[in-house]
Design a protein around this motif. Structure first.
Motif, PDB file in Angstrom:
ATOM      1  N   GLU A  55      11.593  52.521  48.900  1.00 54.95           N
ATOM      2  CA  GLU A  55      10.400  52.313  49.717  1.00 54.95           C
ATOM      3  C   GLU A  55       9.103  52.545  48.943  1.00 54.95           C
ATOM      4  N   THR A  56       9.191  53.081  47.725  1.00 54.38           N
ATOM      5  CA  THR A  56       7.989  53.442  46.977  1.00 54.38           C
ATOM      6  C   THR A  56       7.882  52.630  45.696  1.00 54.38           C
ATOM      7  N   PRO A  57       6.892  51.714  45.585  1.00 53.97           N
ATOM      8  CA  PRO A  57       6.705  50.983  44.327  1.00 53.97           C
ATOM      9  C   PRO A  57       6.211  51.916  43.232  1.00 53.97           C
ATOM     10  N   LEU A  58       6.667  51.700  42.025  1.00 49.17           N
ATOM     11  CA  LEU A  58       6.269  52.573  40.919  1.00 49.17           C
ATOM     12  C   LEU A  58       4.792  52.433  40.583  1.00 49.17           C
ATOM     13  N   LEU A  59       4.299  51.181  40.533  1.00 47.74           N
ATOM     14  CA  LEU A  59       2.925  50.958  40.081  1.00 47.74           C
ATOM     15  C   LEU A  59       2.178  50.080  41.084  1.00 47.74           C
ATOM     16  N   PRO A  60       1.578  50.719  42.106  1.00 49.97           N
ATOM     17  CA  PRO A  60       0.809  49.926  43.074  1.00 49.97           C
ATOM     18  C   PRO A  60      -0.450  49.342  42.427  1.00 49.97           C
ATOM     19  N   GLU A  61      -1.004  48.335  43.064  1.00 53.87           N
ATOM     20  CA  GLU A  61      -2.205  47.699  42.529  1.00 53.87           C
ATOM     21  C   GLU A  61      -3.355  48.702  42.416  1.00 53.87           C
ATOM     22  N   SER A  62      -3.495  49.524  43.442  1.00 58.87           N
ATOM     23  CA  SER A  62      -4.500  50.592  43.422  1.00 58.87           C
ATOM     24  C   SER A  62      -3.796  51.916  43.661  1.00 58.87           C
ATOM     25  N   GLY A  63      -4.231  52.930  42.926  1.00 60.71           N
ATOM     26  CA  GLY A  63      -3.609  54.237  43.078  1.00 60.71           C
ATOM     27  C   GLY A  63      -3.800  54.800  44.474  1.00 60.71           C
ATOM     28  N   ILE A  64      -2.796  55.494  44.987  1.00 58.48           N
ATOM     29  CA  ILE A  64      -2.862  56.031  46.350  1.00 58.48           C
ATOM     30  C   ILE A  64      -3.410  57.442  46.389  1.00 58.48           C
ATOM     31  N   GLY A  65      -3.633  58.043  45.210  1.00 56.61           N
ATOM     32  CA  GLY A  65      -4.258  59.353  45.169  1.00 56.61           C
ATOM     33  C   GLY A  65      -3.273  60.502  45.222  1.00 56.61           C
ATOM     34  N   PHE A  66      -3.758  61.671  44.810  1.00 59.69           N
ATOM     35  CA  PHE A  66      -2.910  62.858  44.699  1.00 59.69           C
ATOM     36  C   PHE A  66      -2.325  63.268  46.037  1.00 59.69           C
ATOM     37  N   ASP A  67      -3.138  63.246  47.099  1.00 59.25           N
ATOM     38  CA  ASP A  67      -2.657  63.723  48.396  1.00 59.25           C
ATOM     39  C   ASP A  67      -1.459  62.915  48.880  1.00 59.25           C
ATOM     40  N   SER A  68      -1.547  61.602  48.770  1.00 57.42           N
ATOM     41  CA  SER A  68      -0.449  60.748  49.234  1.00 57.42           C
ATOM     42  C   SER A  68       0.795  60.910  48.375  1.00 57.42           C
ATOM     43  N   VAL A  69       0.589  61.043  47.059  1.00 51.94           N
ATOM     44  CA  VAL A  69       1.734  61.239  46.174  1.00 51.94           C
ATOM     45  C   VAL A  69       2.407  62.574  46.464  1.00 51.94           C
ATOM     46  N   LEU A  70       1.607  63.626  46.665  1.00 52.03           N
ATOM     47  CA  LEU A  70       2.180  64.938  46.971  1.00 52.03           C
ATOM     48  C   LEU A  70       2.979  64.888  48.269  1.00 52.03           C
ATOM     49  N   GLU A  71       2.499  64.122  49.237  1.00 53.72           N
ATOM     50  CA  GLU A  71       3.219  63.971  50.490  1.00 53.72           C
ATOM     51  C   GLU A  71       4.562  63.275  50.274  1.00 53.72           C
ATOM     52  N   LYS A  72       4.572  62.261  49.406  1.00 51.76           N
ATOM     53  CA  LYS A  72       5.841  61.577  49.104  1.00 51.76           C
ATOM     54  C   LYS A  72       6.797  62.505  48.361  1.00 51.76           C
ATOM     55  N   VAL A  73       6.269  63.286  47.446  1.00 57.11           N
ATOM     56  CA  VAL A  73       7.101  64.272  46.742  1.00 57.11           C
ATOM     57  C   VAL A  73       7.712  65.244  47.748  1.00 57.11           C
ATOM     58  N   LYS A  74       6.905  65.670  48.702  1.00 59.28           N
ATOM     59  CA  LYS A  74       7.374  66.608  49.732  1.00 59.28           C
ATOM     60  C   LYS A  74       8.501  66.006  50.561  1.00 59.28           C
ATOM     61  N   ARG A  75       8.405  64.718  50.854  1.00 68.59           N
ATOM     62  CA  ARG A  75       9.358  64.069  51.748  1.00 68.59           C
ATOM     63  C   ARG A  75      10.587  63.541  51.027  1.00 68.59           C
ATOM     64  N   ILE A  76      10.415  63.017  49.801  1.00 70.03           N
ATOM     65  CA  ILE A  76      11.510  62.336  49.112  1.00 70.03           C
ATOM     66  C   ILE A  76      12.143  63.180  48.011  1.00 70.03           C
ATOM     67  N   VAL A  77      11.315  63.816  47.198  1.00 68.33           N
ATOM     68  CA  VAL A  77      11.827  64.466  45.987  1.00 68.33           C
ATOM     69  C   VAL A  77      12.305  65.886  46.250  1.00 68.33           C
ATOM     70  N   LEU A  78      11.422  66.731  46.745  1.00 67.82           N
ATOM     71  CA  LEU A  78      11.743  68.160  46.838  1.00 67.82           C
ATOM     72  C   LEU A  78      12.972  68.476  47.687  1.00 67.82           C
ATOM     73  N   PRO A  79      13.167  67.802  48.841  1.00 67.48           N
ATOM     74  CA  PRO A  79      14.361  68.136  49.637  1.00 67.48           C
ATOM     75  C   PRO A  79      15.672  67.775  48.943  1.00 67.48           C
ATOM     76  N   ASN A  80      15.596  66.871  47.956  1.00 66.91           N
ATOM     77  CA  ASN A  80      16.820  66.375  47.318  1.00 66.91           C
ATOM     78  C   ASN A  80      16.972  66.818  45.874  1.00 66.91           C
ATOM     79  N   LEU A  81      16.099  67.701  45.428  1.00 67.95           N
ATOM     80  CA  LEU A  81      16.307  68.297  44.116  1.00 67.95           C
ATOM     81  C   LEU A  81      17.504  69.237  44.160  1.00 67.95           C
ATOM     82  N   LEU A  82      18.226  69.297  43.060  1.00 60.19           N
ATOM     83  CA  LEU A  82      19.266  70.307  42.930  1.00 60.19           C
ATOM     84  C   LEU A  82      18.580  71.663  42.811  1.00 60.19           C
TER      85      LEU A  82
END
Length: 489
Positions: A55-82
């Motif tokens: 659901e997340t493109p690696l390189l969007p046309e315009s950057g979505i900013g730190f807040d949005s990226v941190l939110e995605k990290v919170k939802r996608i990455v951190l819960p599934n880290l070992l």
């Protein structure tokens, strides 16, 4: 460029400092909040993770900013880290990093020093030199010893075998590999290591142009240590057949079993035949800090070169390794002067440029992690931490060895136990299938992560206990869960 100017650099500007503090605080809170789940893993399968990432493109046309990226990290990455700090993670030589070392990683990333030349890392260079010198003393190496920080065991082993090859060619064949390349006799070179040693020995032989066939895998004894009697016979037979023994690679803590080769006898054999002794102590090197168990590696100082990993028993974040030479003059095999990095006139005036001792050019200031950790905790705390993991392994071994529903390979020498559920009611193939299923169910249904390996052609489970937070109750629970999943207890 406005976004770069406004968001990405920490400078002396007050607004930049405040933004950095805000970023760090919000990131730290987000990370800390993700540790409400005590399980080692969320349980998602590979396919479920792939779908989540799509659901997340690696390189969007315009950057979505730190807040949005941190939110995605919170939802996608951190819960599934070992979660390697979980008491339910006991699979590999993959340590839970201590909190002090997390702060050192922040300093490393912020400072972004490059350890190839003094003018890219002034205080970092001096700290690494000092840490290496004191580590040489801790490992009882002679005054003429030296070392360098590396990315880990694979790189350190490659360096050790490289040094052995070049030393052999220089001293035995009067041939300079650095200048002339491999000698005509290269296909006669032989490297000896145990049949349960790390695969990086073969990988190094390949990268050095010697090939897998140059690596002679020596059979092991029942306790999974290199059989030194067979080794000696193999060397004699190879000499009689015209081969050229170059080095022995002893293992101080095999990956699966934690077994420690007899370095004293290996040293005697090397002296007898005039060959190099390298110790792959990526796992077992931490025992040097234990007041109870350090005698297990008391002969490590007899080795010509040594691999040490700090991201295993020392509980530091990946990556953090080191390579040591008993005779520092052998670092000359790597030295090559580049006018923009290690000018000779600078070195004559006391400027240390570490690139001459490393296979890497750009390199992290990982010595800071050791420097901060050792001073923060001190000898006793580090010793107690290491002792706890070995004591846990001995406890688990006794529990499964005395239980008729389990089969154990060997008594642990460090903190690894290889075992499996077993029953004479089923065939070996059926027991293999059950043990595979147990491991998968532990990961995806219970969030418990343990290892799997092969012994004598059969599937075995593996515990590698590096986390001092693990208590006997956690090990008792694991045994009970395994028996419940076996359906034949």
């Amino acid at each position: 460029m406005n976004m770069l100017q406004n968001n990405l650099f920490l400078t002396s500007n007050v607004d930049d400092k405040n933004k950095f503090i805000d970023y760090v605080n919000r990131a730290a809170n987000t990370i800390a909040d993700s540790y409400t789940d005590s399980r080692a893993y969320s349980g998602l399968t590979p396919q479920e993770l792939k779908e989540l990432i799509k659901e997340t493109p690696l390189l969007p046309e315009s950057g979505i900013g730190f807040d949005s990226v941190l939110e995605k990290v919170k939802r996608i990455v951190l819960p599934n880290l070992l979660k390697v700090s979980s008491t339910d993670y006991m699979a590999h030589l993959h340590s839970p990093p201590l909190m002090e070392s997390l702060i050192s990683e922040l300093i490393l990333a912020t400072g972004n020093q490059s350890m190839d030349s003094w003018d890219q890392a002034p205080i970092a260079t001096e700290i690494e030199v000092d840490v290496i010198n004191q580590l040489c003393e801790i490992y009882n190496l002679p005054k003429d010893s030296d070392g360098i920080f590396t990315s880990g065991g694979t790189q350190s082993n490659l360096m050790g075998i490289t040094m052995a090859r070049d030393w052999f060619c220089n001293t035995k064949l009067d041939h300079d590999v650095k200048l002339l390349g491999l000698p005509q006799e290269y296909n006669k070179f032989r490297l000896y290591t145990s049949e349960v040693s790390h695969f990086s020995v073969e990988k190094s032989a390949h990268l050095l142009g010697l090939g897998y066939n140059s690596v002679i895998k020596v059979p092991v004894t029942n306790d999974q240590k290199m059989n030194t009697e067979i080794l000696r016979d193999l060397i004699i037979k190879d000499l009689e057949s015209g081969f050229l023994p170059v080095a022995i690679i002893g293992t101080v803590g095999t990956t699966d079993y934690g077994s420690i080769d007899d370095l004293e006898t290996l040293s005697e054999i090397c002296q007898e035949f005039g060959i190099w002794l390298h110790a792959d102590a990526a796992y077992g090197s931490g025992l040097i800090l234990s007041q109870t168990y350090k005698e297990k590696i008391s002969h490590i100082s007899k080795c010509d070169s040594i691999t040490v990993d700090f991201h295993k028993m020392f509980l530091l974040p990946i990556s953090c390794g080191a390579f040591f030479l008993k005779d520092k003059t052998n670092f000359s095999h790597l030295t090559l002067h580049a006018d923009y990095l290690n000018r000779e006139e600078d070195e004559e005036e006391g400027y240390t440029n570490l690139v001459g001792k490393s296979m890497q050019t750009t390199r992290r200031f990982d010595a800071l992690k050791v420097w901060m950790l050792f001073q923060s905790l001190g000898k006793k705390s580090l010793s107690d931490t290491i002792d706890k993991t070995l004591n846990n392994a001995n406890y688990f071994y006794k529990m499964v060895d005395s239980n008729p529903n389990f089969q154990v390979v060997t008594k642990p020498e460090i903190s690894s136990v290889v075992f499996r559920y077993s029953t004479n009611k089923l065939s070996d193939d059926q027991v293999d299938t059950i043990n595979k299923r147990i491991r998968r169910e532990l990961i995806h249904r219970d969030g418990i992560v343990i290892g799997q390996t092969i012994f004598d052609g059969r599937v075995f489970l593996k515990l590698t206990l590096l986390n001092p937070l693990v208590e006997h109750k956690h090990l008792d629970n694991l045994i009970n869960v395994i028996l419940e999943k076996s359906n034949y207890n």
